[in-house]
Design a protein around this motif. Structure first.
Motif, mmCIF file in Angstrom:
data_model
loop_
_atom_site.group_PDB
_atom_site.id
_atom_site.type_symbol
_atom_site.label_atom_id
_atom_site.label_comp_id
_atom_site.label_asym_id
_atom_site.label_seq_id
_atom_site.Cartn_x
_atom_site.Cartn_y
_atom_site.Cartn_z
ATOM 1 N N GLY A 272 -6.794 2.844 17.451
ATOM 2 C CA GLY A 272 -6.965 1.778 16.472
ATOM 3 C C GLY A 272 -6.248 0.522 16.925
ATOM 4 O O GLY A 272 -6.107 0.281 18.131
ATOM 5 N N PRO A 273 -5.793 -0.247 15.968
ATOM 6 C CA PRO A 273 -5.103 -1.488 16.323
ATOM 7 C C PRO A 273 -3.769 -1.196 17.009
ATOM 8 O O PRO A 273 -3.117 -0.207 16.698
ATOM 9 C CB PRO A 273 -4.878 -2.172 14.972
ATOM 10 C CG PRO A 273 -4.898 -1.063 13.979
ATOM 11 C CD PRO A 273 -5.852 -0.034 14.522
ATOM 12 N N PRO A 274 -3.372 -2.038 17.931
ATOM 13 C CA PRO A 274 -2.096 -1.811 18.620
ATOM 14 C C PRO A 274 -0.924 -2.009 17.668
ATOM 15 O O PRO A 274 -1.071 -2.624 16.608
ATOM 16 C CB PRO A 274 -2.093 -2.883 19.719
ATOM 17 C CG PRO A 274 -3.006 -3.943 19.219
ATOM 18 C CD PRO A 274 -4.045 -3.249 18.379
ATOM 19 N N PRO A 275 0.239 -1.506 18.052
ATOM 20 C CA PRO A 275 1.433 -1.716 17.223
ATOM 21 C C PRO A 275 1.699 -3.217 17.063
ATOM 22 O O PRO A 275 1.239 -4.028 17.870
ATOM 23 C CB PRO A 275 2.548 -1.048 18.023
ATOM 24 C CG PRO A 275 1.864 -0.073 18.917
ATOM 25 C CD PRO A 275 0.531 -0.681 19.222
ATOM 26 N N PRO A 276 2.458 -3.591 16.053
ATOM 27 C CA PRO A 276 2.808 -5.000 15.865
ATOM 28 C C PRO A 276 3.455 -5.581 17.130
ATOM 29 O O PRO A 276 4.133 -4.859 17.869
ATOM 30 C CB PRO A 276 3.794 -4.977 14.697
ATOM 31 C CG PRO A 276 3.494 -3.708 13.963
ATOM 32 C CD PRO A 276 3.035 -2.742 15.005
ATOM 33 N N PRO A 277 3.261 -6.877 17.382
ATOM 34 C CA PRO A 277 3.788 -7.496 18.607
ATOM 35 C C PRO A 277 5.288 -7.255 18.822
ATOM 36 O O PRO A 277 5.709 -6.972 19.945
ATOM 37 C CB PRO A 277 3.507 -8.986 18.407
ATOM 38 C CG PRO A 277 2.363 -9.036 17.444
ATOM 39 C CD PRO A 277 2.510 -7.831 16.567
ATOM 40 N N ARG A 278 6.064 -7.361 17.766
ATOM 41 C CA ARG A 278 7.513 -7.166 17.906
ATOM 42 C C ARG A 278 7.825 -5.762 18.418
ATOM 43 O O ARG A 278 8.712 -5.586 19.268
ATOM 44 C CB ARG A 278 8.167 -7.424 16.553
ATOM 45 C CG ARG A 278 9.655 -7.400 16.579
ATOM 46 C CD ARG A 278 10.206 -7.882 15.243
ATOM 47 N NE ARG A 278 11.649 -7.729 15.264
ATOM 48 C CZ ARG A 278 12.364 -7.460 14.215
ATOM 49 N NH1 ARG A 278 11.804 -7.354 13.034
ATOM 50 N NH2 ARG A 278 13.660 -7.318 14.298
#
Length: 149
Positions: A119-125
């Motif tokens: 799915g979507p990648p982890p948050p940028p931070r």
């Protein structure tokens, strides 16, 4: 009381009573016998069954939460191991490092990483912190390897 009933020899019949001190011979809600009811210390689990129940409910909720999150944490550790070629302990340290550097709960970091597989990648931070943690692991591993040669 379910299961095993505690019998205390001594005062009269020595069987559990419905209400401590009544002597009707039926198990009490707290399962205490005459003697145990008299000997219960204030503040103890035997003296405060409602507090014990609250404590047990809280502990049960915590154990259920741990059981629900452990597979996700294990999967995230496996992902880190596959990507970094590290041991389970090193993978755990990487995940803890990311959690601490981002101030995000470990279970959430792991959930984001596992969700990022399909799915979507982890948050940028978190992605930046993961990259930094993996670089630190690689540096430590390189230092140990060079010291051993």
């Amino acid at each position: 009381m379910t299961g095993v009933q505690a019998y205390v020899a001594g005062e009269g019949d020595g069987v559990p009573c419905r209400t401590p001190g009544t002597g009707d011979g039926a198990p009490g809600a707290d399962g205490l016998t005459h003697r145990a009811a008299r000997q219960a210390k204030p503040g103890s689990a035997a003296a405060d069954p409602p507090e014990q129940g609250e404590r047990l409910h809280k502990e049960l909720a915590e154990l259920r939460a741990a059981l629900a999150t452990q597979p996700v944490i294990d999967l995230a550790g496996g992902i880190v191991m596959a990507v970094a070629g590290c041991t389970p302990r090193e993978a755990w340290e990487v995940l803890v490092d990311v959690s601490q550097h981002t101030n995000v709960k470990l279970r959430d970091v792991c959930g984001h990483l596992v969700d990022g597989v399909a799915g979507p990648p982890p948050p940028p931070r978190e992605r930046l912190a993961l990259g930094a943690a993996l670089r630190r692991l690689a540096e430590r591993t390189a230092a140990v390897d060079s010291a051993g040669q």
